[in-house]
Design a protein around this motif. Structure first.
Motif, PDB file in Angstrom:
ATOM      1  N   THR A 401       0.664  -1.081   0.113  1.00 14.36           N
ATOM      2  CA  THR A 401       0.148  -0.018  -0.019  1.00 14.36           C
ATOM      3  C   THR A 401       0.901   1.194  -0.083  1.00 14.36           C
ATOM      4  OG1 THR A 401      -0.216  -0.234   2.536  1.00 14.36           O
ATOM      5  CG2 THR A 401      -1.934  -1.131   1.017  1.00 14.36           C
ATOM      6  N   HIS A 407       1.701   5.155   3.993  1.00 11.52           N
ATOM      7  CA  HIS A 407       1.633   3.800   4.224  1.00 11.52           C
ATOM      8  C   HIS A 407       2.943   3.052   4.538  1.00 11.52           C
ATOM      9  CE1 HIS A 407      -2.576   4.295   4.170  1.00 11.52           C
ATOM     10  NE2 HIS A 407      -2.427   4.788   3.148  1.00 11.52           N
ATOM     11  N   ALA A 432      -1.743  -4.724   2.923  1.00 11.44           N
ATOM     12  CA  ALA A 432      -3.002  -4.735   3.255  1.00 11.44           C
ATOM     13  C   ALA A 432      -3.683  -5.792   3.986  1.00 11.44           C
ATOM     14  CB  ALA A 432      -3.980  -3.891   2.051  1.00 11.44           C
ATOM     15  N   LYS A 486      -1.118  -5.399  -8.056  1.00 10.52           N
ATOM     16  CA  LYS A 486      -2.190  -4.368  -7.087  1.00 10.52           C
ATOM     17  C   LYS A 486      -3.542  -4.726  -7.857  1.00 10.52           C
ATOM     18  CE  LYS A 486       1.059  -0.693  -6.107  1.00 10.52           C
ATOM     19  NZ  LYS A 486       1.040  -0.944  -4.557  1.00 10.52           N
TER      20      LYS A 486
END
Length: 548
Positions: A401, A407, A432, A486
């Motif tokens: 992330t 993050h 995540a 992703k």
């Protein structure tokens, strides 16, 4: 030739001529030079004053422009998740009325200060007229037809006020004061909004509460032989695709299962392992007994029946049962500072369902791989490709992330603590939860649960990280996480209004992480359709609880 000299210039010229022995009644060339010098000084002084006024006017214009942006872009968009607020305010008439009202307040204040009571009264009366004309309108189309007359009347009165009262410094000062006041109001409204959104995020909508109650009642009216799911032999078959889903929200869990099966190429090879709490165990069972996931296998367990999960074995359970934790969560006069503290007082952090993800091999000892799913996700594509991803000896397959400075580990962990600073890189990339492929065989070899226990024991007084599962997850799986593409997992639908629609539609899983869950009224309208299409609105229980 007529030359007008100041008294000071005449005096200086006479002094100079007297020193030279010249007749002071004559006007020699030197007098003209002195006059020109005086003139140049006057022009320079005038230029300086003009430049100063230009600067003040620029400041005033900038303040007016800033006041426009505060009024329309901030105060007018306090509810960013609403669809009607997705675009900037382009209604010029409303903005003109608001601008006139701002200047009317400025001149009314100056008129009062300068004892221009009649003008102040006129401005006050016209301001009330403009306010009435504006009303609650948020677009030009909502305005009354009489608004044009009000704008004209206010324009004439402002011109009159400008002629009598205009003073750059005073106007600038008043605008600055108004801007400061507006900024303070915006900050206060933001704090209130954050507080209310945190409160809303903790609530269970009446419809979902109703659904759970009705299902629970009917489940316990069923005879024991009808409470059993079919295909139990699949629960420990390592050749099938196994999912772990821990939830106390029946409707959310139904969307996860329904969306996964509808997009699966071979539904009969998918096995769902659901764990709920004792309050929702009956409801979860009843829903899937009434709505079985096609040819897929499903099984529901109660976390409170895991006898091995006790405070002597589980550090976080011991901490959750401590007096300090109970005081933090339940003492009514407990003071919090800032929205972040309020966030971490969310009851979900008290639930062992939230921490059960660190005990997957204990819950499923016969499995070698399992896909962990949160209950605020929607599956949009077949996920079996994840079982083919080579994790390269790592335990956790997850989407990272971090983007630039966002993050990374220093966002979640306290790097002022030497234990954190010694063992972790503050710039390490975060990842995540929500869709994670776990290799349970490597998990056991690396003793992941033991690593988790070690860090959890060290965080007894919350000095390493605040509450939650992501910080200890980052620490536990540090160096043991394989980054997934992703497109497997797109996050932010519960807080970010700017996600590219193409990214959402390409994603295998979309995640409503954040406060704006799709089952809450504060959900973002633009993202809700991806979730609601997997709800069975024609189901009698759903209709009966008015969830449509």
């Amino acid at each position: 030739m007529s030359v007008h000299l100041t008294k000071r210039t005449k005096f200086l010229v006479r002094v100079r001529l007297s020193n030279k022995g010249t007749d002071t009644n004559e006007l020699p060339t030197e007098w003209l030079h002195l006059k020109l010098r005086d003139k140049r000084r006057e022009n320079r002084a005038a230029d300086l004053v003009k430049n100063d006024n230009n600067v003040i006017i620029k400041l005033e214009n900038a303040a007016i422009e800033r006041s426009k942006s505060v009024d329309s872009a901030v105060l007018g968009k306090y509810s960013i998740w609403r669809k009607e607020n997705d675009n900037e305010n382009i209604d010029t008439t409303i903005r003109l009325v608001r601008d006139q009202m701002i200047m009317a307040r400025v001149y009314m204040s100056i008129a009062t200060m300068k004892n221009k009571t009649q003008l102040a009264h006129e401005l006050q009366s016209q301001l009330k007229e403009s306010q009435r004309a504006l009303g609650d309108a948020t677009a030009d189309a909502d305005l009354n037809h009489s608004v044009a007359e009000k704008i004209k009347a206010m324009g004439q009165l402002l011109s009159k006020a400008k002629e009598q009262l205009y003073d750059c410094k005073l106007v600038t000062g008043k605008l600055r004061a108004m801007l400061q006041s507006a900024d303070e109001q915006v900050r206060s409204l933001k704090k209130q909004s954050m507080f209310l959104s945190q409160i809303a995020a903790k609530t269970i909508p009446n419809g979902i509460h109703c659904l759970s109650l009705r299902l629970t009642i009917d489940y316990y009216l069923l005879p024991l032989e009808k409470r059993v799911f079919p295909r139990r032999e699949n629960l420990e078959n390592p050749d099938l695709y196994h999912y772990a889903l821990f939830s106390d929200n029946v409707l959310a869990a139904s969307v996860v299962v329904n969306s996964t099966i509808k997009n699966a190429k071979e539904p009969e090879k998918h096995v769902f392992h659901l764990v709920s709490d004792k309050l929702n165990f009956g409801a979860m069972n009843m829903w899937f007994l009434l709505n079985p996931p096609g040819k897929a296998t499903i099984h529901v367990e109660n976390v409170d029946e895991f006898k091995w999960l006790n405070s002597s074995y589980c550090p976080v359970l011991r901490q959750l049962e401590s007096a300090a934790m109970k005081e933090y969560y339940f003492k009514s006069d407990h003071q919090t500072t800032g929205s972040s503290n309020l966030k971490y007082r969310n009851p979900k952090y008290l639930s062992m369902l939230n921490h059960l993800r660190f005990y997957l091999p204990q819950v499923y000892p016969k499995l070698n791989k399992i896909l962990f799913l949160d209950d605020d996700i929607v599956v949009q594509k077949d996920l079996t490709g994840l079982w083919k991803v080579d994790l390269n000896g790592k335990v956790n397959g997850a989407v990272e992330t971090c983007g630039e400075s966002f993050h990374r580990f220093d966002k979640y962990l306290n790097f002022s603590n030497p234990h954190i600073a010694r063992n972790f890189d503050p710039n390490a990339c975060g990842w995540a939860y929500g869709m994670n492929m776990f290799d349970l065989d490597v998990w056991k070899k690396k003793d992941i649960t033991g690593i988790y226990h070690k860090w959890q024991n060290m965080n007894e007084d919350w000095v390493l990280w605040k509450l939650g599962t992501l910080p200890p997850g980052l620490m536990t799986f540090y160096g043991l996480t394989h980054p997934l593409d992703k497109s497997w997992h797109v996050l932010g639908l519960g807080y970010n209004p700017s996600i590219d629609k193409r990214d959402i539609e390409k994603a295998a899983v979309i995640h409503y992480n954040g406060n704006m869950k799709p089952w809450l009224e504060l959900a973002m309208t633009k993202y809700r359709s991806y979730w609601v299409k997997y709800i069975k609105f024609d189901h009698p229980y759903v209709r009966g609880c008015k969830l449509g």
